[in-house]
Design an enzyme around this catalytic site. Structure first.
Site, short mmCIF file in Angstrom:
data_model
loop_
_atom_site.label_atom_id
_atom_site.label_comp_id
_atom_site.label_asym_id
_atom_site.label_seq_id
_atom_site.Cartn_x
_atom_site.Cartn_y
_atom_site.Cartn_z
N GLY A 83 0.75 -1.12 0.24
CA GLY A 83 0.14 -0.20 0.09
C GLY A 83 0.86 1.32 0.04
O GLY A 83 2.00 1.13 0.00
N ALA A 86 1.63 1.45 3.95
CA ALA A 86 2.01 0.37 4.78
C ALA A 86 2.23 -0.90 3.98
O ALA A 86 1.43 -0.91 2.90
CB ALA A 86 1.47 0.01 5.90
N VAL A 192 -5.29 -13.15 10.34
CA VAL A 192 -6.63 -13.74 10.15
C VAL A 192 -6.69 -14.29 8.89
O VAL A 192 -6.65 -14.00 7.82
CB VAL A 192 -7.82 -12.36 10.19
N ASP A 237 -11.94 5.23 9.45
CA ASP A 237 -11.52 4.87 7.81
C ASP A 237 -12.57 3.44 7.79
O ASP A 237 -11.91 2.57 7.03
CB ASP A 237 -10.14 4.74 7.73
N ASN A 242 -11.87 -2.52 5.08
CA ASN A 242 -11.34 -2.57 6.32
C ASN A 242 -11.98 -3.26 7.38
O ASN A 242 -11.71 -3.39 8.58
CB ASN A 242 -10.86 -1.19 6.99
N ASP A 254 -7.10 -2.29 10.16
CA ASP A 254 -6.65 -1.00 9.82
C ASP A 254 -7.06 0.34 10.72
O ASP A 254 -7.67 0.86 10.25
CB ASP A 254 -7.11 -0.76 8.33
N1 LIG Z 1 -4.29 -9.12 10.50
C1 LIG Z 1 -4.47 -9.45 9.27
N2 LIG Z 1 -4.85 -10.91 8.84
C2 LIG Z 1 -4.92 -11.02 7.46
N3 LIG Z 1 -4.89 -10.16 6.69
C3 LIG Z 1 -4.45 -9.00 7.02
C4 LIG Z 1 -4.38 -8.50 8.22
N4 LIG Z 1 -4.01 -7.18 8.35
C5 LIG Z 1 -4.22 -6.87 7.02
N5 LIG Z 1 -4.38 -7.65 6.33
C6 LIG Z 1 -4.40 -7.79 4.82
O1 LIG Z 1 -3.63 -6.58 4.46
C7 LIG Z 1 -4.75 -5.48 3.69
C8 LIG Z 1 -4.10 -4.19 4.26
O2 LIG Z 1 -3.88 -3.90 5.47
P1 LIG Z 1 -4.67 -2.62 6.16
O3 LIG Z 1 -4.55 -2.79 7.53
O4 LIG Z 1 -6.00 -2.43 5.82
O5 LIG Z 1 -3.66 -1.55 5.46
P2 LIG Z 1 -3.86 -0.43 4.46
O6 LIG Z 1 -5.36 -0.41 4.11
O7 LIG Z 1 -3.67 0.84 5.15
O8 LIG Z 1 -2.70 -0.72 3.37
C9 LIG Z 1 -5.94 -5.86 4.27
O9 LIG Z 1 -6.81 -5.49 3.29
C10 LIG Z 1 -5.90 -7.40 4.38
O10 LIG Z 1 -6.14 -7.93 3.28
MG LIG Z 2 -6.97 -0.88 4.78
#
Ligand SMILES: Nc1ncnc2c1ncn2[C@@H]1O[C@H](COP(=O)(O)OP(=O)(O)O)[C@@H](O)[C@H]1O
Ligand SMILES: [Mg+2]
Length: 305
Positions: A83, A86, A192, A237, A242, A254
């Site tokens: 992303g 991150a 997850v 958000d 999310n 997120d």
């Molecule tokens: N704890 C988790 N377990 C499984 N998949 C995750 C987890 N955290 C994030 N992801 C995956 O990574 C993607 C991006 O994470 P997110 O926290 O939404 O960050 P951002 O949207 O800021 O890039 C999520 O949509 C999901 O698919």
């Molecule tokens: Mg996200």
């Protein structure tokens, strides 16, 4: 203590400080600096020793799958998502030769452009005022400043997840991934998804639930945002991207921009936007839901009315 902890030519020295005492604590913690040697200290299997020891740990009661052993090693299994702010990686943390295994999502905040200054300054209102030297470093985008910004997002998300995980553990009404540890700009969370195959749980946005499933999921969403409102916070958000759906349960992810709805003068707006984003999706999928009614009820629960 494992053999490699003794100092010697191949030791990775932990916590050698590069910053002076004025630096915030989270940047000192978990910093690894390789010793001046050609041979890094690496485990026989995996990519690195578990970084648990030098990190800030998640809340108690700690789930029994969390691997705290010195002998645990981390293996990078791939990227879950890249992303702007991150990248999220899949990591196995296990004790070699045993069945003591865990699967983690490692969210690594980038020290590039962040929404802290350039997207929505509203998030910052009501937050603690930072020291001016740090503010200057961040505003001027020095490399130190950028790392500070990235570290603050990681720290904010870790704190939010820790708090909500504890609320969820007692109420059972909201689910978030367990925050295993924080080290600098890296956050490691419960993965997850399917721990055998490494397949991540789908986002709500990818699913086409039937009417019964929609009804159940909406009920869970109402429970979750109600718990947040009672804790006087909004996700900030919230969207079908999310929210993960795992074993029929909604999981909120997120959360670095979590909003204190009382301290933030625009708290009510964030709360309403969160609800509308998700309510729109349910309505478009065939379950007409009343966003305004829910916003009204949440505002009362949060003490905004
Ligand atoms: N704890 C988790 N377990 C499984 N998949 C995750 C987890 N955290 C994030 N992801 C995956 O990574 C993607 C991006 O994470 P997110 O926290 O939404 O960050 P951002 O949207 O800021 O890039 C999520 O949509 C999901 O698919
Ligand atoms: Mg996200």
């Amino acid at each position: 203590m494992r053999e490699h902890d003794f100092s010697g030519p191949t030791t990775v020295r932990r916590d050698r400080r590069r910053f002076d005492d004025d630096e915030p604590h989270f940047l000192k913690r978990g910093r690894l600096e390789p010793a001046l040697t050609e041979e890094p200290d690496l485990p026989e299997t995996g990519d690195r020793w578990s970084t648990w020891d030098g990190a800030l740990h998640g809340p108690h009661p700690r789930p029994d799958w969390v691997r705290t052993e010195h002998a645990a090693v981390d293996t990078e299994l791939g990227i879950l998502k890249t992303g702007k702010e991150a990248d999220v990686f899949l990591v196995r943390r296990a004790v070699p030769g045993t069945d003591r295994t865990s699967m983690l999502a490692a969210k690594r905040y980038r020290d590039g452009e962040h929404r802290l200054f350039n997207r929505d300054a509203g998030y910052l209102e009501g937050r603690r005022v930072r020291r001016s030297r740090e503010m200057r470093a961040m505003a001027n985008r020095t490399s130190f400043g950028k790392e500070l910004i990235a570290g603050q997002w990681a720290e904010a998300e870790f704190a939010a997840l820790s708090r909500l995980w504890q609320v969820g553990a007692t109420s059972g009404l909201v689910r978030v991934p367990y925050p295993v540890q924080l080290a600098g700009t890296e956050l490691m969370l419960e993965f997850v998804g399917d721990w055998e195959t490494g397949a991540g749980a789908p986002r709500l946005a990818q699913l086409r639930p039937d009417l019964d499933e929609l009804t159940v999921l909406w009920g869970q969403l109402v429970d979750a945002v109600s718990v947040l409102a009672r804790a006087q916070v909004a996700h900030g958000d919230l969207s079908p991207y999310n929210l993960l759906v795992h074993d029929g349960r909604l999981v909120l992810i997120d959360l670095p921009q979590i909003v204190d709805v009382i301290a933030n003068p625009r708290g009510g707006e964030f709360l309403a936007r969160d609800v509308r984003n998700v309510a729109c999706w349910f309505t478009a999928r065939g379950l007409p839901v009343d966003a305004d009614d829910l916003i009204e009820r949440l505002s009362v629960e949060a003490g905004l009315r």
